[in-house]
Design a protein around this motif. Sequence first.
Motif: not given
Length: 467
Positions: A242-246, A272-273, A301-302, A307-309
């Motif tokens: 997985l690349v650049n996925c949310l 991210v996430g 970017s996280l 709201n929380n990193p």
Amino acid sequence: MEALPDQLVWEILGRIKKIVDRNSASLACKRLHEMEKEQREFLRVGCGLDPANEALTSLCNRFPNLRKVEIIYSGWMSKLGKQLDDQGLLVLSRYCPSLVDLTLSYCTFITDVGLGHLASCSKLMALKLNFTPGIGGFGILSIVVGCKNLTTLHLIRCLNVSSVEWLEYLGKLETLEDLSIKNCRAIGEGDLVKLGPGWRKLKRLQFEVDANYRYMKVHDRLAVGRWQRQWVPCDNMEELSLVNCLINPGRGLSCVLDKCKALQKLHLDMCVGVRDSDIVSLAQKSNNLRSISLRVPSDFSLPLLMNNPLRLTDESLKAIAHNCSMLESLKISFSDGEFPSFSSFSLSGILTLIQFCPVRVLALDHVYSFNDNGMGALCSANYLETLELVKCQEISDEGLQLVGQFPRLNVLTLSKCLGVSDDGLKPLVGSDKLEVLTVEDCPQISERGIQGAARSVSYKQDLSWMY
């Protein structure tokens, strides 16, 4: 040769793998020429095919048993003649009854009509499309409807594939084993849920979102929400990239990470996430994991999803260490925006994983927490054979000099490391410790300094990255 039986000549010809050598052999005599016609199963053509459709017809007539065809127009210019078009695919469908594997790369004149012709290729099992802008969702649908045995589908930079009815149809067939979707702007993470029961047989999934163009649609977000209510059967998944996925917590691709019991290879790049709980759950289920590659996004970017990193920590590494006893390859990388004080993984976490797992390949990129103490700890890494250090600026000559004490290390790569110099490599010179040494863009290491440090040495110096 004339006294040899046909079966033996067939075997000899079959052992010649290079196309240029097979072409030469086929010109030696009529007997070899006829055998080559019958035996040839692979054909790769491209810019030299002119006039394209006529030349392909001639080749297909000459080699009636082709099973794998690659049509690649990388570097094509108009002065090289017209590209293969839809008519060319009609030729393939008519003259290649045994066609199993087809690759179309940079074929800009092929449209959905051409793919419609291929729908009659009932034996087709693998279709790979790379930058085919004339092809849309309707063309893909016609292929999956006509080719019931399709097990491999790769779509790379297919910018006009917007509808995903074909994905839903593939899911119902439950034949797909290898799915790769990279930089197809109109296909989002949420669309993957439409594969439905097709997840059950999938062994390999590569999904990459174009980081420069994220196509966010309202129904995409709704589709991601459907994952929460839907069981995703991924028991046969062996490789996941997985690349650049949310990654939404408890939804979407997070559900996939939680279900991969047979996973052997995992690659998460700028996703991210992703949370510790995702990796911990995966590690507890995927006891056969052999390779893991993590490229962690910058902390800035996280907070996109919450709201929380969200940030991976040593908890993830320790879970892998205690559950994945077969892990052989570990690659950790931080994005260029990462600051030393924000490193997710500590030296202790990395060393714990190396201590408990038989890691043979270790690659660290931009990992500031790895220093001379880490190099010292690797002296007891009994399985380590390959070490790659990129932008690990806390490593000095003192740490590099310890390489000679690594029990089984034979391949070392140093790239963009500022703290090491020729002095760090001196203990390796003449020691016959290393098979391969590669040094790239390390300003304090000279080409002369690496001579004799390994049986095979490679040196490159380009310091533009520093400015």
